[in-house]
Design a protein around this motif. Structure first.
Motif, PDB file in Angstrom:
ATOM      1  N   SER A   1     -62.687  13.144 -22.523  1.00  0.00           N
ATOM      2  CA  SER A   1     -63.695  12.713 -23.489  1.00  0.00           C
ATOM      3  C   SER A   1     -64.460  13.950 -23.942  1.00  0.00           C
ATOM      4  CB  SER A   1     -64.662  11.732 -22.820  1.00  0.00           C
ATOM      5  OG  SER A   1     -65.783  11.543 -23.665  1.00  0.00           O
ATOM      6  N   CYS A   2     -64.673  14.059 -25.248  1.00  0.00           N
ATOM      7  CA  CYS A   2     -65.348  15.266 -25.728  1.00  0.00           C
ATOM      8  C   CYS A   2     -66.838  15.199 -25.418  1.00  0.00           C
ATOM      9  CB  CYS A   2     -65.125  15.453 -27.225  1.00  0.00           C
ATOM     10  SG  CYS A   2     -66.155  14.411 -28.267  1.00  0.00           S
ATOM     11  N   GLY A   3     -67.330  13.995 -25.115  1.00  0.00           N
ATOM     12  CA  GLY A   3     -68.731  13.874 -24.726  1.00  0.00           C
ATOM     13  C   GLY A   3     -69.669  13.587 -25.875  1.00  0.00           C
TER      14      GLY A   3
ATOM     15  N   GLU B   1     -71.016  17.330 -19.589  1.00  0.00           N
ATOM     16  CA  GLU B   1     -71.823  18.146 -20.494  1.00  0.00           C
ATOM     17  C   GLU B   1     -73.306  17.922 -20.268  1.00  0.00           C
ATOM     18  OE1 GLU B   1     -70.531  16.986 -24.371  1.00  0.00           O
ATOM     19  OE2 GLU B   1     -71.934  15.337 -24.495  1.00  0.00           O
TER      20      GLU B   1
ATOM     21  N   GLU C   1     -81.270  24.768 -33.962  1.00  0.00           N
ATOM     22  CA  GLU C   1     -80.231  25.353 -34.800  1.00  0.00           C
ATOM     23  C   GLU C   1     -80.633  25.315 -36.276  1.00  0.00           C
ATOM     24  OE1 GLU C   1     -76.466  23.364 -34.304  1.00  0.00           O
ATOM     25  OE2 GLU C   1     -75.782  23.988 -36.284  1.00  0.00           O
TER      26      GLU C   1
ATOM     27  N   LYS D   1     -66.708  23.386 -30.982  1.00  0.00           N
ATOM     28  CA  LYS D   1     -66.220  22.462 -29.988  1.00  0.00           C
ATOM     29  C   LYS D   1     -65.375  21.419 -30.711  1.00  0.00           C
ATOM     30  CE  LYS D   1     -70.368  21.210 -28.528  1.00  0.00           C
ATOM     31  NZ  LYS D   1     -71.418  20.635 -27.686  1.00  0.00           N
TER      32      LYS D   1
ATOM     33  N   THR E   1     -67.777  26.771 -22.543  1.00  0.00           N
ATOM     34  CA  THR E   1     -67.965  25.706 -21.556  1.00  0.00           C
ATOM     35  C   THR E   1     -67.216  24.434 -21.944  1.00  0.00           C
ATOM     36  OG1 THR E   1     -69.994  25.009 -22.668  1.00  0.00           O
ATOM     37  CG2 THR E   1     -70.228  26.550 -20.826  1.00  0.00           C
ATOM     38  N   PHE E   2     -66.837  24.327 -23.204  1.00  0.00           N
ATOM     39  CA  PHE E   2     -66.140  23.119 -23.658  1.00  0.00           C
ATOM     40  C   PHE E   2     -64.647  23.180 -23.339  1.00  0.00           C
ATOM     41  CE2 PHE E   2     -63.855  20.621 -26.864  1.00  0.00           C
ATOM     42  CZ  PHE E   2     -64.508  19.411 -26.786  1.00  0.00           C
TER      43      PHE E   2
ATOM     44  N   VAL F   1     -80.176  11.862 -22.765  1.00  0.00           N
ATOM     45  CA  VAL F   1     -79.164  10.978 -23.349  1.00  0.00           C
ATOM     46  C   VAL F   1     -78.243  11.733 -24.301  1.00  0.00           C
ATOM     47  CG1 VAL F   1     -80.489   8.861 -23.083  1.00  0.00           C
ATOM     48  CG2 VAL F   1     -80.758  10.220 -25.156  1.00  0.00           C
ATOM     49  N   LEU F   2     -78.342  13.041 -24.314  1.00  0.00           N
ATOM     50  CA  LEU F   2     -77.468  13.915 -25.100  1.00  0.00           C
ATOM     51  C   LEU F   2     -77.467  13.566 -26.580  1.00  0.00           C
ATOM     52  CD1 LEU F   2     -74.759  14.079 -22.362  1.00  0.00           C
ATOM     53  CD2 LEU F   2     -75.889  16.084 -23.323  1.00  0.00           C
TER      54      LEU F   2
ATOM     55  N   LEU G   1     -81.150  26.247 -27.046  1.00  0.00           N
ATOM     56  CA  LEU G   1     -80.489  25.194 -26.282  1.00  0.00           C
ATOM     57  C   LEU G   1     -79.174  24.814 -26.930  1.00  0.00           C
ATOM     58  CD1 LEU G   1     -83.459  22.727 -25.580  1.00  0.00           C
ATOM     59  CD2 LEU G   1     -82.413  24.311 -23.951  1.00  0.00           C
ATOM     60  N   GLY G   2     -78.211  24.480 -26.083  1.00  0.00           N
ATOM     61  CA  GLY G   2     -76.943  23.971 -26.592  1.00  0.00           C
ATOM     62  C   GLY G   2     -76.466  22.864 -25.681  1.00  0.00           C
ATOM     63  N   ILE G   3     -75.459  22.119 -26.156  1.00  0.00           N
ATOM     64  CA  ILE G   3     -74.818  21.144 -25.279  1.00  0.00           C
ATOM     65  C   ILE G   3     -73.599  21.832 -24.710  1.00  0.00           C
ATOM     66  CG2 ILE G   3     -73.697  18.908 -25.112  1.00  0.00           C
ATOM     67  CD1 ILE G   3     -75.438  17.895 -27.275  1.00  0.00           C
ATOM     68  N   PHE G   4     -73.661  22.144 -23.442  1.00  0.00           N
ATOM     69  CA  PHE G   4     -72.579  22.893 -22.824  1.00  0.00           C
ATOM     70  C   PHE G   4     -71.762  21.986 -21.923  1.00  0.00           C
ATOM     71  CE2 PHE G   4     -76.058  26.082 -23.470  1.00  0.00           C
ATOM     72  CZ  PHE G   4     -75.478  26.652 -24.592  1.00  0.00           C
ATOM     73  N   GLY G   5     -70.503  22.349 -21.756  1.00  0.00           N
ATOM     74  CA  GLY G   5     -69.605  21.527 -20.958  1.00  0.00           C
ATOM     75  C   GLY G   5     -68.903  20.526 -21.848  1.00  0.00           C
ATOM     76  N   MET G   6     -68.116  19.662 -21.220  1.00  0.00           N
ATOM     77  CA  MET G   6     -67.340  18.694 -21.984  1.00  0.00           C
ATOM     78  C   MET G   6     -67.427  17.330 -21.318  1.00  0.00           C
ATOM     79  SD  MET G   6     -63.376  19.059 -23.082  1.00  0.00           S
ATOM     80  CE  MET G   6     -62.298  17.879 -22.350  1.00  0.00           C
ATOM     81  N   GLY G   7     -67.410  16.297 -22.137  1.00  0.00           N
ATOM     82  CA  GLY G   7     -67.363  14.938 -21.614  1.00  0.00           C
ATOM     83  C   GLY G   7     -68.540  14.623 -20.714  1.00  0.00           C
TER      84      GLY G   7
ATOM     85  N   LYS H   1     -78.890  28.725 -23.441  1.00  0.00           N
ATOM     86  CA  LYS H   1     -77.738  29.628 -23.494  1.00  0.00           C
ATOM     87  C   LYS H   1     -78.028  30.786 -22.529  1.00  0.00           C
ATOM     88  CE  LYS H   1     -79.530  32.234 -27.397  1.00  0.00           C
ATOM     89  NZ  LYS H   1     -79.370  32.619 -28.788  1.00  0.00           N
ATOM     90  N   PRO H   2     -76.993  31.496 -22.079  1.00  0.00           N
ATOM     91  CA  PRO H   2     -77.218  32.540 -21.080  1.00  0.00           C
ATOM     92  C   PRO H   2     -78.281  33.539 -21.528  1.00  0.00           C
ATOM     93  CG  PRO H   2     -74.875  32.185 -21.390  1.00  0.00           C
ATOM     94  CD  PRO H   2     -75.571  31.360 -22.437  1.00  0.00           C
TER      95      PRO H   2
ATOM     96  N   GLU I   1     -75.174  31.005 -28.454  1.00  0.00           N
ATOM     97  CA  GLU I   1     -75.158  29.595 -28.064  1.00  0.00           C
ATOM     98  C   GLU I   1     -73.857  28.941 -28.546  1.00  0.00           C
ATOM     99  OE1 GLU I   1     -76.364  26.979 -30.759  1.00  0.00           O
ATOM    100  OE2 GLU I   1     -75.569  25.446 -29.441  1.00  0.00           O
TER     101      GLU I   1
ATOM    102  N   ASP J   1     -71.165  36.867 -19.835  1.00  0.00           N
ATOM    103  CA  ASP J   1     -72.251  36.727 -20.812  1.00  0.00           C
ATOM    104  C   ASP J   1     -72.225  37.884 -21.809  1.00  0.00           C
ATOM    105  OD1 ASP J   1     -72.930  34.526 -19.400  1.00  0.00           O
ATOM    106  OD2 ASP J   1     -74.803  35.324 -18.574  1.00  0.00           O
TER     107      ASP J   1
ATOM    108  N   GLU K   1     -71.054  27.439 -26.106  1.00  0.00           N
ATOM    109  CA  GLU K   1     -70.595  26.049 -26.210  1.00  0.00           C
ATOM    110  C   GLU K   1     -69.074  25.980 -26.125  1.00  0.00           C
ATOM    111  OE1 GLU K   1     -73.834  23.314 -28.609  1.00  0.00           O
ATOM    112  OE2 GLU K   1     -72.033  23.973 -29.662  1.00  0.00           O
TER     113      GLU K   1
ATOM    114  N   THR L   1     -83.009  29.450 -33.884  1.00  0.00           N
ATOM    115  CA  THR L   1     -83.085  30.291 -32.695  1.00  0.00           C
ATOM    116  C   THR L   1     -82.059  29.927 -31.621  1.00  0.00           C
ATOM    117  OG1 THR L   1     -84.881  28.844 -32.009  1.00  0.00           O
ATOM    118  CG2 THR L   1     -85.502  30.985 -32.903  1.00  0.00           C
ATOM    119  N   HIS L   2     -81.501  28.724 -31.697  1.00  0.00           N
ATOM    120  CA  HIS L   2     -80.344  28.360 -30.854  1.00  0.00           C
ATOM    121  C   HIS L   2     -80.553  28.477 -29.346  1.00  0.00           C
ATOM    122  CE1 HIS L   2     -77.270  28.225 -34.131  1.00  0.00           C
ATOM    123  NE2 HIS L   2     -78.065  29.117 -34.698  1.00  0.00           N
TER     124      HIS L   2
END
Lengths: 555, 587
Positions: free
Chosen positions: B514-516, A181, A164, B358, B66-67, A154-155, A172-178, A186-187, B59, B44, B63, A169-170
């Protein structure tokens, strides 16, 4: 302190508290996903809406707002039950479910899923979504113990905020948009830090699941017992989630118990979850503690008293082992009390230590008592939770005085003392003597008695007689953590087989040696302990609150 | 260039960029563009390189990559063709042109030619609606596209020839005593010599020497100048919210112009950048700012180059930098590229983006005036708003208020795009009748067609039917007519337009942009788009209209920023005004 009205009733709350917490304090649960009291507030899920009325320029103005971000203010009126609030909760759920796969029947989180629970409590709408749902990764392996399902996510960003803000240690991130996402590594990263398991606890849905628990048991079969982690001196507050049913179905034979260790679904402890205690562990635990429960149901559990008969360990009545202990100890003591060494692990509870101390020091006046087991060189602490000391109750041992007396010998002296014949009898409680004795010292000992939870195959040859000890989850008592905080453990279930808590064996042994210890339960021992050891003065189980209590010079 | 040299220059670039900002992280997006230019994509390794340079985690870098739509992990092609498929461009037939491009290049939009030379992709509004249909070829602009033009460009690219900007000046008007467009028709007015000869910086000089910050703010307050980005918030009032303390404060100029239908700020940058810089100088004095950032969407390659040159000239002439004109005031003005996300036009989204995050809008309060850029007091003003300031200071409150209405004073740059004969950007008094704008200045509907509907102020404002266009274009009158002035960019549609199809284009835009962050916007936008797409594909079902309206209502006002509402209003108004067209799609 600001006074506010919640659903018509006036209450007082501390300055700076948010409305969501205020409601929770008076027993009104406001549903939420992204808010977590120990993480930065982001206000993005939009679930925790309430009606806020405030005096603005002389008149009461009402608005719908997110309760996680509104702080209590004098004269404020909150309603959590208006039709508009309910409508907004319902529509937020509808949006969250619009692309949700609804795979609850195969989801581990079913039964404790906030999305599912909120739907039943606040949603109850028929789905209007007939468009193709967004497809995303499922059952994606992201770490040693964590599996990610992006379709269920559910983001809320709790996991990425934890990584974070808490572990830094970071991974995981929320990548992409809208709508594109998603939570992802992370890579080049894997979610393998020592606190990775916490993201599963934080996840309000089944997006992050724990490999160790996946498909093991439906959550509604679990019973929970509060406990304290025994894997380091911090004493993190945990909850033992357990289930005996399959265990009972299969309990018929010893073989079945052995079988249980291979088939995880026959284990009694299903998982360990942290309990919130801001003074100790916030709401986090390390993976060592989380997955460290396995020895309770492992194949090498000692479940019966055993005695060495011509090179082979034979299961016997407890009385026979007690008798062997008594005979052996008595004859050693008769020649010289200094011939006996008793080494206990600082994993024992305060009650067990005190029982052992009462017998061996107070009654038998043995000089060579010690608890200072060497620390595994692989063990390292950190600055989050993990203490550099891997034992949960070292301070308890010190305070009670389970240490060598004036001329007594400690753990580090034993090899020498055994080789020159000063010591010939060793009683080890909850420890493997090979951790502190060389092989040749162990062989040279005349009498080797044990009280053990687990008896590894390769230790058997060194055992003269052993009593089975209750394992973690099977006994109750208290630990004294590194800062002098006394915390209570509860027993989740009965000890395996004929195992008993160490304090019980101490009483039996004392009786056998005609040195009676008149306790019937751990409370009785705590009572004596509080009478006799200064740091535990006036302490009782009732006075140890849910956060524990700090005593001694560190209070 | 060897890899070593490449790294070396990136370090230099990073050092140069970091010096511009209070926090090094703010250099993130510009640095990412630098590596994307270097490597053809963001690898990367490059993310790691930048993370190390800025001392942040990969990270956080990933972000951003990809944003922002303009950044890509996949190769974009040596030359990237971005075709706008938003409302004004699609009204004027961009879809067949995209087909032509796909055929000529032998790839689909979103792909790169097999030789890795040319990439093609669809883009949301590129802020050049009056030149629709349009595309960007690399950094070069092509407006008023036709099939021939498109084929010609592709042929040149295939032949390896350079292509040059094809950006004719957008039609404008003459107005007496112009506040904004005075230099629009002056050749080369972006050069400081020409601008100075026409009086540029004179008023800034005077104001800096003679007026106190309070006096400037009071004059702007008295003028009634309102934010021209769309919200119409009183500018002087906004300035006065900034605490009168000595600490660092910022002025951030919003040039992320990307509301479909809006292309006015671009004209200011291209045709009179010194007006903007002069406005920034005066505003900075009023607010007490020594650093100002112009957040400019990166797709404005040509306007940004013109602006950068103008800023450099202003530095060289002593209008910017230390001790401006001997007044003791220091002011640095920097441009900062946007990443192609519409949400960064929202002031807190812009601030987040400028900080290298972002563009997720922040929850207000705290308002930017108290805690904005780098959590310091910040004023975010639109380009046109700031460009009005020199006029107000020069001609005075009376002169400014003599035009427009009581509550919406002054003049404004109105854009007209879509099915009109003369799409353009016109400076007119606030309150100009919409009918005059369309049928007078824009010369009416294209030959042989008639007006069907107008979206009067940028794509998110409620639509008007042909018979409803007798409305004056000011904040209050438009509100009375059930719509909004917005950014003043009117999108005109003739009778050939199917409203549900136009709405699908807009919904695709809002779903994409939408920024999400908030649930209703992230999930609702895409849902609405899918429903409209299905309806327009001939699969409309009973109940779809009610569902659309309900989803729109559930998005309106339920999120952190107004994007969800902006996505909801067109749905609500289009269905309200043209119900029969939607009903016809159901079976």
């Amino acid at each position: 302190m600001p006074k506010i009205k919640i659903n018509g009733n006036e209450h007082e709350f501390p300055e700076g508290m948010n409305v969501l917490e205020a409601c929770k304090n008076v027993g009104i649960y406001v549903p939420h996903f992204c808010y977590h009291p120990l993480l930065r507030t982001v206000g993005s899920c939009r679930m925790c809406k309430v009606e806020v009325s405030q005096n603005m320029r002389g008149s009461m103005q009402s608005r719908i707002d997110i309760s996680c971000k509104v702080e209590v203010a004098d004269g404020m009126e909150i309603r959590t039950d208006t039709p508009e609030v309910k409508k907004q909760q319902q529509m937020t759920l509808e949006f969250l479910l619009s692309n949700h796969p609804l795979d609850c029947p195969v989801c581990d989180d079913a039964g404790e899923c906030e999305l599912q629970n909120f739907y039943f409590e606040f949603g109850q709408h028929d789905s209007r979504m007939i468009e193709p749902k967004i497809k995303n990764r499922k059952a994606f392996d992201i770490g040693r113990s964590i599996v990610l399902d992006n379709e269920r996510c559910v983001l809320c960003s709790r996991c990425s905020r934890f990584l974070e803000e808490v572990t830094h240690t970071h991974e995981l991130g929320i990548f992409g948009m809208g709508s594109a996402e998603s939570i992802m590594l992370k890579p080049g990263a894997r979610l393998d830090n020592d606190y990775a398991g916490n993201v599963v606890d934080l996840c309000p849905v089944g997006a992050l699941t724990d490999k160790d628990y996946r498909f093991k048991r439906r959550v509604w079969y679990l019973k929970s017992t509060p406990s304290i982690c025994e894997h380091c001196a911090r004493g993190c507050n945990v909850r033992v989630d357990w289930d005996l049913n399959p265990y009972h179905w299969h309990k018929k034979t010893f073989q079945m118990r052995k079988h249980r260790t291979e088939a995880t679904d026959l284990q009694r402890i299903q998982r360990i979850k942290p309990r919130r205690n801001d003074a100790v562990n916030k709401e986090w635990i390390c993976d060592t503690g989380r997955y460290g429960y396995k020895s309770t149901d492992s194949a090498d559990r000692l479940t019966q008293p055993v005695i060495n008969e011509s090179g082979e360990l034979k299961p016997v009545e407890a009385g026979a082992v007690i008798k062997a202990f008594v005979t052996g100890l008595n004859s050693a003591i008769k020649s010289n009390p200094g011939k006996v060494a008793v080494v206990v692990s600082p994993k024992l509870t305060n009650e067990e230590i005190y029982a052992a101390w009462s017998l061996f020091r107070k009654r038998l006046e043995l000089p060579n008592l010690d608890h200072k087991l060497p620390v595994d060189p692989e063990w390292t602490g950190d600055d989050l939770l993990k203490s550099a000391d891997p034992f949960p109750n070292r301070l308890g041992c010190e305070w009670i005085g389970f240490v060598p007396d004036g001329n007594g010998l400690g753990v580090e002296d034993l090899n020498l003392a055994i080789s020159n014949g000063k010591i010939d009898t060793l009683l080890t409680i909850l420890a493997d003597p090979r951790e502190f004795l060389e092989e040749k010292s162990l062989s040279k000992l005349k009498r080797k008695f044990f009280i053990l939870r687990n008896l590894p195959e390769d230790l058997k040859e060194h055992v003269d007689a052993a009593l089975p000890a209750a394992a973690w989850g099977e006994y109750r008592g208290t630990f004294t953590n590194f800062e002098g905080r006394i915390q209570r453990l509860e027993a989740a279930f009965d000890p395996e087989g004929e195992a008993q808590p160490v304090w019980h064996w101490m009483i039996e042994l004392a009786t056998g040696m005609k040195k009676s210890l008149k306790w019937r339960k751990t409370e009785d021992i705590m009572h004596s302990l509080s009478d006799h050891v200064i740091n535990y003065k006036n302490l009782s189980y009732d006075s140890i609150g849910p956060e524990g209590v700090v005593v001694g010079d560190k209070a | 260039m060897s890899e070593g040299n490449g790294n070396c220059s990136l370090v230099e670039v990073a050092d140069g960029l970091k010096a511009k900002y209070e926090q090094p992280r703010a250099a993130l997006v510009p640095l990412l563009f630098a590596v994307q230019t270097r490597d053809g994509r963001v690898t990367d390794e490059a993310e790691q390189e930048i993370a190390d340079l800025l001392q942040i985690d990969t990270e956080q870098v990933h972000e951003a990559v990809t944003f922002y739509p303009l950044l890509s992990e996949k190769p974009l092609g040596k030359i990237l063709i971005q075709v706008c498929h938003n409302i004004s461009c699609s009204l004027l037939g961009v879809e067949p042109l995209i087909d032509v491009l796909e055929n000529e290049l032998g790839i689909k939009a979103g792909e790169v030619t097999p030789d890795g030379e040319i990439g093609l992709r669809r883009s949301e509004c590129l802020g050049c609606c009056c030149d629709a249909p349009m595309m960007l070829v690399g950094e070069k602009f092509f407006g008023n596209l036709t099939e021939e033009k498109v084929k010609d460009v592709v042929a040149k690219l295939k032949a390896g020839e350079e292509v040059v900007n094809d950006s004719p000046l957008t039609p404008t008007n003459e107005i007496e005593n112009p506040a904004l467009s005075g230099n629009f028709k002056v050749p080369n007015a972006s050069s400081i010599k020409v601008a100075e000869a026409r009086g540029a910086y004179q008023i800034a000089k005077k104001v800096l020497k003679e007026m106190s910050p309070e006096e400037i703010t009071n004059q702007v307050k008295a003028s009634g100048l309102r934010g021209q980005g769309g919200a119409g918030f009183p500018t002087g009032l906004k300035w006065s919210f900034v605490p009168k303390t000595d600490g660092q404060k910022y002025l951030t100029v919003n040039c992320d112009e990307s509301e479909p239908g809006t292309c006015k700020d671009r004209e200011i940058l291209r045709r009179d950048p010194h007006k903007l810089i002069e406005g920034i100088i005066i505003a900075s004095k009023a607010i007490g700012v020594t650093k100002s950032y112009i957040y400019i969407r990166r797709e404005f390659y040509e306007p940004a180059q013109i602006l950068d040159r103008a800023i450099q000239e202003a530095y060289d002439s002593g209008y910017l930098g230390k001790d401006i004109l001997g007044t003791g005031m220091d002011l640095d003005v920097y441009t900062h590229p946007g990443g192609g996300a519409y949400i960064c036009g929202e002031e807190t989204g812009l601030i987040q983006s400028l900080e290298g995050r972002k563009g997720w809008p922040r929850i207000k309060p705290p308002f930017p005036a108290v805690q904005g850029l780098f959590w310091k007091p910040t004023v975010v003003n639109n380009v046109e708003t700031i460009s009005n300031v020199p006029f107000i200071m020069e001609k005075g409150v009376e002169a400014y208020r003599s035009r427009g209405t009581e509550k919406s004073p002054g003049t404004k740059l109105f854009g007209v795009s879509g099915h009109v004969k003369r799409p353009g950007v016109y400076e007119l008094p606030m309150g100009v009748p919409l009918r005059d704008l369309i049928f007078g200045y824009a010369d009416g509907i294209r030959e042989g067609h008639s007006l069907k509907a107008v979206i009067p102020g940028g794509s998110s404002v409620p639509i008007l039917k042909a018979e409803e266009i007798d409305v004056n274009m000011d904040f209050e009158s438009t509100a009375e007519a059930g719509t909004m002035l917005g950014s003043g960019g009117a999108i005109v549609m003739d009778e050939t337009v199917k409203i549900p199809e136009a709405l699908e284009v807009l919904s695709r835009f809002y779903a994409h942009e939408s920024c999400g962050q908030c649930t209703p916007c992230r999930e609702g936008g895409i849902w609405i788009y899918k429903i409209l797409h299905r309806m327009n594909s001939g699969l409309g079902r009973k109940g779809d209209i009610e569902l659309l309206l309900d989803l729109a209502a559930n998005m309106d006002g339920t999120t952190i920023c107004p994007l969800a509402a902006a996505a909801a209003w067109p749905v609500q108004s289009a269905i309200k005004k043209f119900p029969e067209e939607f009903e016809a799609l159901l079976y």
